[in-house]
Design a protein around this motif. Structure first.
Motif, PDB file in Angstrom:
ATOM      1  N   GLN A   1       0.853  -1.186   0.000  1.00  0.00           N
ATOM      2  CA  GLN A   1       0.000   0.000   0.000  1.00  0.00           C
ATOM      3  C   GLN A   1       0.883   1.227   0.000  1.00  0.00           C
ATOM      4  O   GLN A   1       1.998   1.205   0.500  1.00  0.00           O
ATOM      5  N   GLY A   2       0.366   2.308  -0.550  1.00  0.00           N
ATOM      6  CA  GLY A   2       1.120   3.548  -0.588  1.00  0.00           C
ATOM      7  C   GLY A   2       0.514   4.504  -1.586  1.00  0.00           C
ATOM      8  O   GLY A   2      -0.613   4.333  -2.036  1.00  0.00           O
ATOM      9  N   PHE A   3       1.310   5.495  -1.942  1.00  0.00           N
ATOM     10  CA  PHE A   3       0.855   6.527  -2.871  1.00  0.00           C
ATOM     11  C   PHE A   3       1.994   6.862  -3.810  1.00  0.00           C
ATOM     12  O   PHE A   3       3.099   7.180  -3.366  1.00  0.00           O
ATOM     13  N   GLN A   4       1.736   6.755  -5.103  1.00  0.00           N
ATOM     14  CA  GLN A   4       2.725   7.100  -6.108  1.00  0.00           C
ATOM     15  C   GLN A   4       2.081   7.997  -7.157  1.00  0.00           C
ATOM     16  O   GLN A   4       0.921   7.820  -7.508  1.00  0.00           O
ATOM     17  N   VAL A   5       2.874   8.949  -7.678  1.00  0.00           N
ATOM     18  CA  VAL A   5       2.444   9.803  -8.778  1.00  0.00           C
ATOM     19  C   VAL A   5       3.444   9.599  -9.909  1.00  0.00           C
ATOM     20  O   VAL A   5       4.662   9.637  -9.683  1.00  0.00           O
ATOM     21  N   PHE A   6       2.902   9.387 -11.102  1.00  0.00           N
ATOM     22  CA  PHE A   6       3.750   9.125 -12.272  1.00  0.00           C
ATOM     23  C   PHE A   6       3.691  10.299 -13.247  1.00  0.00           C
ATOM     24  O   PHE A   6       2.663  10.947 -13.399  1.00  0.00           O
ATOM     25  N   SER A   7       4.814  10.556 -13.906  1.00  0.00           N
ATOM     26  CA  SER A   7       4.862  11.589 -14.935  1.00  0.00           C
ATOM     27  C   SER A   7       4.191  11.061 -16.203  1.00  0.00           C
ATOM     28  O   SER A   7       3.856   9.882 -16.302  1.00  0.00           O
ATOM     29  N   GLU A   8       4.048  11.944 -17.190  1.00  0.00           N
ATOM     30  CA  GLU A   8       3.432  11.524 -18.456  1.00  0.00           C
ATOM     31  C   GLU A   8       4.272  10.472 -19.178  1.00  0.00           C
ATOM     32  O   GLU A   8       3.766   9.744 -20.022  1.00  0.00           O
TER      33      GLU A   8
END
Length: 101
Positions: A3-10
Motif C-alpha cells: 500500500q502507498g501513494f505514487q504519482v507518475f509523470s506523463e
C-alpha cells in the motif's frame, strides 16, 4: 498487497513515492525554557523529526535553534547582536512540533 501513494509523470516515471516514508506528527509543545530537551517516543525503524513555528510578530529576529540528538528534541534561545534592528524572541514564544517518519 503493498500500500502507498505514487504519482507518475506523463512518461511513466515515478515523480512522487511516499509508499515507504510517511510522516506522523506525534505532538507539540511550547519551548518555555531558555534551553531544553524533550524525548520523542520512537520505534526501532522510525526516524524522529522536529520543526518550530514562532508565535510572535515577524519583527522579531530568529534567535532560536532546534536540533535532534538521538530521540531527543533540543532547543536554545540565543541572543541578537547589539545594534540589530530585530528584537529577541521571548522565551516561550516558539511552538515545537515533533513526530516520526
Amino acid at each position: 498487497m503493498p500500500q502507498g501513494f505514487q504519482v507518475f509523470s506523463e512518461n511513466g516515471n515515478v515523480s512522487i513515492d511516499i509508499s515507504a516514508n510517511l510522516t506522523r506528527i506525534l505532538g507539540s509543545f511550547m519551548a518555555n525554557a531558555r534551553t531544553g530537551r524533550r524525548s520523542i517516543p520512537v520505534d526501532n525503524q522510525e526516524k524522529p523529526f522536529a520543526y518550530f513555528v514562532p508565535t510572535q510578530a515577524p519583527s522579531f529576529g530568529c534567535n532560536f535553534s532546534l536540533w535532534l540528538e538521538g530521540n531527543d528534541v533540543c532547543w536554545r534561545y540565543g541572543t541578537i547582536p547589539a545594534g540589530s534592528p530585530y528584537q529577541e524572541m521571548p522565551v516561550g514564544s516558539v511552538k515545537v512540533y515533533y513526530g516520526v517518519r
